[in-house]
Motif scaffolding. Structure first.
Motif, PDB file in Angstrom:
ATOM      1  N   LYS A  41     -82.104 -28.620  52.745  1.00  0.00           N
ATOM      2  CA  LYS A  41     -81.261 -28.025  52.981  1.00  0.00           C
ATOM      3  C   LYS A  41     -80.963 -27.013  54.616  1.00  0.00           C
ATOM      4  CE  LYS A  41     -80.534 -26.910  48.320  1.00  0.00           C
ATOM      5  NZ  LYS A  41     -80.518 -25.164  47.016  1.00  0.00           N
ATOM      6  N   SER A  42     -82.055 -27.381  54.735  1.00  0.00           N
ATOM      7  CA  SER A  42     -82.169 -26.258  56.284  1.00  0.00           C
ATOM      8  C   SER A  42     -81.688 -27.598  57.222  1.00  0.00           C
ATOM      9  CB  SER A  42     -83.503 -25.951  56.651  1.00  0.00           C
ATOM     10  OG  SER A  42     -83.830 -24.889  55.644  1.00  0.00           O
ATOM     11  N   GLU A  44     -79.549 -29.740  56.942  1.00  0.00           N
ATOM     12  CA  GLU A  44     -77.744 -29.574  56.283  1.00  0.00           C
ATOM     13  C   GLU A  44     -76.871 -28.925  56.651  1.00  0.00           C
ATOM     14  OE1 GLU A  44     -78.208 -31.121  52.786  1.00  0.00           O
ATOM     15  OE2 GLU A  44     -79.073 -33.053  52.453  1.00  0.00           O
ATOM     16  N   ASN A  45     -77.317 -27.943  56.307  1.00  0.00           N
ATOM     17  CA  ASN A  45     -76.782 -26.972  56.564  1.00  0.00           C
ATOM     18  C   ASN A  45     -76.465 -26.963  58.103  1.00  0.00           C
ATOM     19  OD1 ASN A  45     -76.541 -26.167  54.145  1.00  0.00           O
ATOM     20  ND2 ASN A  45     -78.123 -24.541  54.309  1.00  0.00           N
ATOM     21  N   GLN A  48     -73.885 -29.199  59.323  1.00  0.00           N
ATOM     22  CA  GLN A  48     -72.933 -29.057  59.482  1.00  0.00           C
ATOM     23  C   GLN A  48     -72.265 -27.597  60.109  1.00  0.00           C
ATOM     24  OE1 GLN A  48     -73.031 -27.267  55.018  1.00  0.00           O
ATOM     25  NE2 GLN A  48     -72.505 -29.797  54.405  1.00  0.00           N
ATOM     26  N   ARG A  49     -73.251 -27.194  60.992  1.00  0.00           N
ATOM     27  CA  ARG A  49     -72.888 -26.102  61.776  1.00  0.00           C
ATOM     28  C   ARG A  49     -72.647 -26.556  62.861  1.00  0.00           C
ATOM     29  NH1 ARG A  49     -76.996 -23.076  59.881  1.00  0.00           N
ATOM     30  NH2 ARG A  49     -77.762 -22.923  61.188  1.00  0.00           N
TER      31      ARG A  49
END
Length: 214
Positions: A41-42, A44-45, A48-49
């Motif tokens: 998740k880290s 992927e986030n 995305q940013r």
């Protein structure tokens, strides 16, 4: 009634290998598993940013654990900002450490796939981006098949379901080229299911790529 099995889990240990490689005692398994989820998740986030588009271009993430070391390899379809900009890797490491709350050593590196469209996740993201741009579904399927066939595959199967073209009723469309064997364990398969949100509603995409038979 058919029994649906994930093509990747079905072949685990035969033609498909684990993306997380580690061994712990039974009582520690939930904790380590949750840490792996946080790492995914880290990353992927973070992508995305820092990326201009909403699609990550991440084919897979492999995690290898040792006593006091965590090795993370990010396989991307194309050259990402991590390869171009200095300091991004260290910034990503710090973010992962904060989310994990660990003091273990952490190594993060990226690898670019030589044949990106042989990976189902990369190809599915391409299809999703075209659906968001409201391109005709038949054109999308034809282009996706052409991209996959350039990467030397045995066969491909695509299925899209939902309010295609903004129609009131949901429908399904599919395209299959070549041979896609789902019951042969020796078959090296690549599979991905993906959900894309459009202005007309949610569409579901399933993609099978049969690369070769061992």
């Amino acid at each position: 009634m058919g029994h649906k099995v994930n093509p990747l889990g079905f072949r685990l240990g035969i033609t498909q290998k684990n993306h997380s490689v580690w061994f712990v005692k039974k009582r520690l398994y939930p904790k380590i598993f949750q840490e792996d989820v946080k790492i995914h998740k880290s990353i992927e986030n973070y992508f995305q940013r820092h990326q201009q588009n909403s699609y990550l271009g991440i084919a897979r993430i492999e995690i290898e654990r040792k006593v006091d070391l965590i090795n993370v390899i990010i396989f991307t379809g194309f050259s990402s900002f991590l390869n171009k900009e200095k300091g991004k890797i260290s910034s990503l490491k710090n973010e992962i450490r904060q989310n994990l709350g660990t003091k273990k050593k952490l190594n993060v590196k990226t690898e670019i796939l030589k044949k990106p469209y042989q990976n189902a996740k990369i190809l599915v993201e391409f299809i999703a981006s075209q659906l968001e741009k409201r391109v005709a579904v038949k054109k999308i399927l034809q282009k996706a098949v052409e991209l996959a066939q350039k990467e030397d595959i045995e066969g491909i199967r695509i299925r899209i379901a939902g309010r295609l073209g903004g129609r009131e009723r949901t429908r399904k469309t599919k395209k299959k080229i070549g041979r896609v064997t789902l019951q042969t364990l020796r078959a090296e398969m690549n599979y991905c299911s993906y959900t894309v949100r459009t202005i007309h509603g949610t569409l579901g995409i399933q993609l099978w790529i049969f690369m070769k038979e061992q």
